[in-house]
Design an enzyme around this catalytic site. Sequence first.
Site, PDB file in Angstrom:
ATOM      1  N   ASP A 111      76.921  76.765  20.043  1.00  0.00           N
ATOM      2  CA  ASP A 111      76.987  77.019  18.590  1.00  0.00           C
ATOM      3  C   ASP A 111      78.214  77.850  18.216  1.00  0.00           C
ATOM      4  O   ASP A 111      78.221  78.537  17.202  1.00  0.00           O
ATOM      5  CB  ASP A 111      75.707  77.713  18.119  1.00  0.00           C
ATOM      6  CG  ASP A 111      75.518  79.081  18.766  1.00  0.00           C
ATOM      7  OD1 ASP A 111      76.272  79.424  19.696  1.00  0.00           O
ATOM      8  OD2 ASP A 111      74.594  79.798  18.340  1.00  0.00           O
ATOM      9  N   ARG A 147      67.234  81.221  11.817  1.00  0.00           N
ATOM     10  CA  ARG A 147      67.752  81.614  10.507  1.00  0.00           C
ATOM     11  C   ARG A 147      68.433  80.468   9.772  1.00  0.00           C
ATOM     12  O   ARG A 147      68.707  80.550   8.590  1.00  0.00           O
ATOM     13  CB  ARG A 147      68.706  82.807  10.668  1.00  0.00           C
ATOM     14  CG  ARG A 147      67.954  84.114  10.819  1.00  0.00           C
ATOM     15  CD  ARG A 147      68.885  85.257  11.127  1.00  0.00           C
ATOM     16  NE  ARG A 147      69.451  85.142  12.463  1.00  0.00           N
ATOM     17  CZ  ARG A 147      70.473  85.873  12.901  1.00  0.00           C
ATOM     18  NH1 ARG A 147      71.058  86.730  12.098  1.00  0.00           N
ATOM     19  NH2 ARG A 147      70.912  85.724  14.130  1.00  0.00           N
ATOM     20  N   TYR A 185      80.728  40.458  -5.650  1.00  0.00           N
ATOM     21  CA  TYR A 185      80.220  40.759  -4.315  1.00  0.00           C
ATOM     22  C   TYR A 185      80.717  39.708  -3.330  1.00  0.00           C
ATOM     23  O   TYR A 185      80.434  38.519  -3.494  1.00  0.00           O
ATOM     24  CB  TYR A 185      78.682  40.774  -4.312  1.00  0.00           C
ATOM     25  CG  TYR A 185      78.120  40.910  -2.909  1.00  0.00           C
ATOM     26  CD1 TYR A 185      78.474  41.992  -2.108  1.00  0.00           C
ATOM     27  CD2 TYR A 185      77.263  39.948  -2.375  1.00  0.00           C
ATOM     28  CE1 TYR A 185      77.994  42.107  -0.815  1.00  0.00           C
ATOM     29  CE2 TYR A 185      76.774  40.068  -1.082  1.00  0.00           C
ATOM     30  CZ  TYR A 185      77.142  41.152  -0.308  1.00  0.00           C
ATOM     31  OH  TYR A 185      76.667  41.272   0.974  1.00  0.00           O
ATOM     32  N   LEU A 220      75.034  75.914  26.659  1.00  0.00           N
ATOM     33  CA  LEU A 220      73.682  76.292  26.233  1.00  0.00           C
ATOM     34  C   LEU A 220      73.423  75.780  24.814  1.00  0.00           C
ATOM     35  O   LEU A 220      74.101  76.172  23.862  1.00  0.00           O
ATOM     36  CB  LEU A 220      73.526  77.814  26.267  1.00  0.00           C
ATOM     37  CG  LEU A 220      73.945  78.480  27.586  1.00  0.00           C
ATOM     38  CD1 LEU A 220      73.585  79.964  27.554  1.00  0.00           C
ATOM     39  CD2 LEU A 220      73.310  77.786  28.785  1.00  0.00           C
ATOM     40  N   GLN A 245      65.219  73.049  28.935  1.00  0.00           N
ATOM     41  CA  GLN A 245      64.621  74.392  28.974  1.00  0.00           C
ATOM     42  C   GLN A 245      63.363  74.304  28.104  1.00  0.00           C
ATOM     43  O   GLN A 245      63.440  74.346  26.876  1.00  0.00           O
ATOM     44  CB  GLN A 245      65.600  75.418  28.397  1.00  0.00           C
ATOM     45  CG  GLN A 245      65.098  76.843  28.483  1.00  0.00           C
ATOM     46  CD  GLN A 245      65.962  77.809  27.685  1.00  0.00           C
ATOM     47  OE1 GLN A 245      66.632  77.421  26.730  1.00  0.00           O
ATOM     48  NE2 GLN A 245      65.932  79.078  28.056  1.00  0.00           N
TER      49      GLN A 245
HETATM   50  C1  UD1 Z   1      74.686  85.665  22.821  1.00  0.00           C
HETATM   51  C2  UD1 Z   1      75.054  86.790  23.773  1.00  0.00           C
HETATM   52  C3  UD1 Z   1      75.916  87.821  23.056  1.00  0.00           C
HETATM   53  C4  UD1 Z   1      77.143  87.145  22.514  1.00  0.00           C
HETATM   54  C5  UD1 Z   1      76.753  85.951  21.634  1.00  0.00           C
HETATM   55  C6  UD1 Z   1      77.988  85.170  21.256  1.00  0.00           C
HETATM   56  C7  UD1 Z   1      73.158  87.040  25.308  1.00  0.00           C
HETATM   57  C8  UD1 Z   1      71.953  87.819  25.671  1.00  0.00           C
HETATM   58  N1  UD1 Z   1      73.842  87.438  24.252  1.00  0.00           N
HETATM   59  O1  UD1 Z   1      73.893  86.262  21.805  1.00  0.00           O
HETATM   60  O2  UD1 Z   1      76.301  88.846  23.948  1.00  0.00           O
HETATM   61  O3  UD1 Z   1      77.924  88.057  21.778  1.00  0.00           O
HETATM   62  O4  UD1 Z   1      75.870  85.061  22.324  1.00  0.00           O
HETATM   63  O5  UD1 Z   1      77.678  84.187  20.319  1.00  0.00           O
HETATM   64  O6  UD1 Z   1      73.486  86.079  25.998  1.00  0.00           O
HETATM   65  N2  UD1 Z   1      70.117  79.413  24.016  1.00  0.00           N
HETATM   66  C9  UD1 Z   1      69.375  78.598  24.839  1.00  0.00           C
HETATM   67  N3  UD1 Z   1      68.166  79.029  25.273  1.00  0.00           N
HETATM   68  C10 UD1 Z   1      67.651  80.231  24.942  1.00  0.00           C
HETATM   69  C11 UD1 Z   1      68.428  81.071  24.103  1.00  0.00           C
HETATM   70  C12 UD1 Z   1      69.646  80.648  23.664  1.00  0.00           C
HETATM   71  O7  UD1 Z   1      69.804  77.492  25.175  1.00  0.00           O
HETATM   72  O8  UD1 Z   1      66.556  80.540  25.395  1.00  0.00           O
HETATM   73  C13 UD1 Z   1      71.438  78.939  23.537  1.00  0.00           C
HETATM   74  C14 UD1 Z   1      71.503  78.813  22.030  1.00  0.00           C
HETATM   75  O9  UD1 Z   1      71.204  77.496  21.608  1.00  0.00           O
HETATM   76  C15 UD1 Z   1      72.955  79.152  21.740  1.00  0.00           C
HETATM   77  C16 UD1 Z   1      73.343  80.071  22.884  1.00  0.00           C
HETATM   78  O10 UD1 Z   1      72.390  79.905  23.893  1.00  0.00           O
HETATM   79  O11 UD1 Z   1      73.779  78.011  21.772  1.00  0.00           O
HETATM   80  C17 UD1 Z   1      73.394  81.537  22.427  1.00  0.00           C
HETATM   81  O12 UD1 Z   1      72.109  81.900  22.001  1.00  0.00           O
HETATM   82  P1  UD1 Z   1      71.876  82.925  20.818  1.00  0.00           P
HETATM   83  O13 UD1 Z   1      70.427  83.150  20.694  1.00  0.00           O
HETATM   84  O14 UD1 Z   1      72.612  82.483  19.624  1.00  0.00           O
HETATM   85  O15 UD1 Z   1      72.546  84.222  21.468  1.00  0.00           O
HETATM   86  P2  UD1 Z   1      73.039  85.483  20.682  1.00  0.00           P
HETATM   87  O16 UD1 Z   1      71.869  86.323  20.363  1.00  0.00           O
HETATM   88  O17 UD1 Z   1      73.914  85.087  19.592  1.00  0.00           O
HETATM   89 CA    CA Z   2      74.495  83.177  18.516  1.00  0.00          CA
END
Ligand code: UD1
Ligand code: CA
Length: 463
Positions: free
Chosen positions: A102, A14, A364, A7, A71
């Site tokens: 990430d 932030r 050079y 993902l 997406q």
């Molecule tokens: C998510 C998990 C959390 C976990 C954490 C670990 C969920 C609801 N929560 O939270 O339980 O502890 O990761 O780091 O899954 N992304 C997309 N599309 C979206 C949203 C996110 O591709 O619509 C991707 C982001 O780029 C990222 C990853 O999914 O790489 C995680 O998204 P992020 O929003 O950071 O999730 P957290 O709130 O950290």
């Molecule tokens: Ca995260």
Amino acid sequence: MNQVVILAGGHGNRMKAAIPKPMLRVLDVPMLSWVIRACEGAGLSRICVVTGYKSQYVEMYLNNRYRTALQAEQLGTGHAVMQAESFMREFEDGNTLILNGDAPFIDSETISNALKLHEAEENAVTVVTAELEQPKGYGRILRSENGLAAIVEEKDATDAQRAVKEVNSGVYWFRTKALLELLGGLSQSNAQGEYYLTDTIGLALEKGWKADAFQSENPDVILGANTRKDLLHLNEIARQRVLDRHMENGVNFVCTDGIIIGNDVEIGAETTILPGTILRGKTKIGSRCTIGPNCLIENCTIGDHVTLNAVQAYESEIEDAVKAGPYVHIRPNSHLKNGVKIGDFVEIKNSTVGEQTAVAHLTYVGDSDVGKKVNFGCGTVTVNYDGMKKQRCVIGDNCFIGCNTNLIAPVKLGKGAYTAAGSTVTKDVPDYALAVERADLQMKEGYSLKKLKSKLFPDSDKK
Ligand code: UD1
Ligand code: CA
């Protein structure tokens, strides 16, 4: 067949970044690349990356090496996985690994061991977890007697749930068919109005399927970056890990200030790296070298016994016993052969420099093929660009190039040719010839006296 969905569609508000968060770098590569490597290290090559926010940056980086799914709107991690549905349906048998783009420190071993547990227990889903002293921001793991009960997000958690220190890494093994079915049951009824992938746990249990956690002993595998401060923290961890590995291999550091070494750099034993040195990409350095202080080396191959001091070098090969610096720029596609000496304020570009040739100062050398044991006088310029195209200079073995020579390319100096200081050489010079290009010196006796009169004899006008 087992497959992977990463993902990488989220924005990462932030970070205040102009590029998607997974493209931000830890050491010299994007976080996404760390994640892909961990998968490949575990033998997983069928990979789909979900892109979203500024997807073109991810696409450009992946350069068609991996599948992607767009997406268009970021509606949560569950929604992100839904976008890879057609990818997953191509191989519905087997398992799908989901990871966040990430969180760069997930490793191949954890991925493989989690899969073993997942298969041995015939789970529908196995979540990789770890205990963190500071669980803030992560989804909390709620356990039952026979496995997992649920994952609850920080924003949806009660105070008691927030006190739980075991957290969700965002890495999961799903039985592919189970995942495809569970995604259909997700809704947006939570604090953030998103489709949470984590809600699949509860849905699986409702169906009577098994869900369990694989707890990693190393809490780093979890670490993600939501802020620039987190990103710095990841960089510090990665930097120290790489330094530790090199020290185990016999590389010497007297002080590690400002030393940043990429994950793929190789360094031989007994080489010393001095402060302020950044080594990147596929750089390979031999034994008993001294690199630094203040070098920046990217994608170079460097032999043994090389000394580089305040040198920047890119995509080049530097053979044994070369000495370069200080203040030297080696630009791409250069090849410095054994024993070459390069001194201060010298730039070499797209050139080969033969064994034991010396380019000591202010010179050079661009688009040139230079032989062995050539001596470049101070201030030599290969004039390789006529404003339209670049052309080459060829300089034979044992040439002696006088100070301030301009070699106007294309031009060839034969073996042992000499050029007189200050000459602009526009014709090929035969072997062992001297090229002199100089107007006769004119002497104008007493010329400056008129001008200097008032300075030399200030009172002469008043009298
Ligand atoms: C998510 C998990 C959390 C976990 C954490 C670990 C969920 C609801 N929560 O939270 O339980 O502890 O990761 O780091 O899954 N992304 C997309 N599309 C979206 C949203 C996110 O591709 O619509 C991707 C982001 O780029 C990222 C990853 O999914 O790489 C995680 O998204 P992020 O929003 O950071 O999730 P957290 O709130 O950290
Ligand atoms: Ca995260």
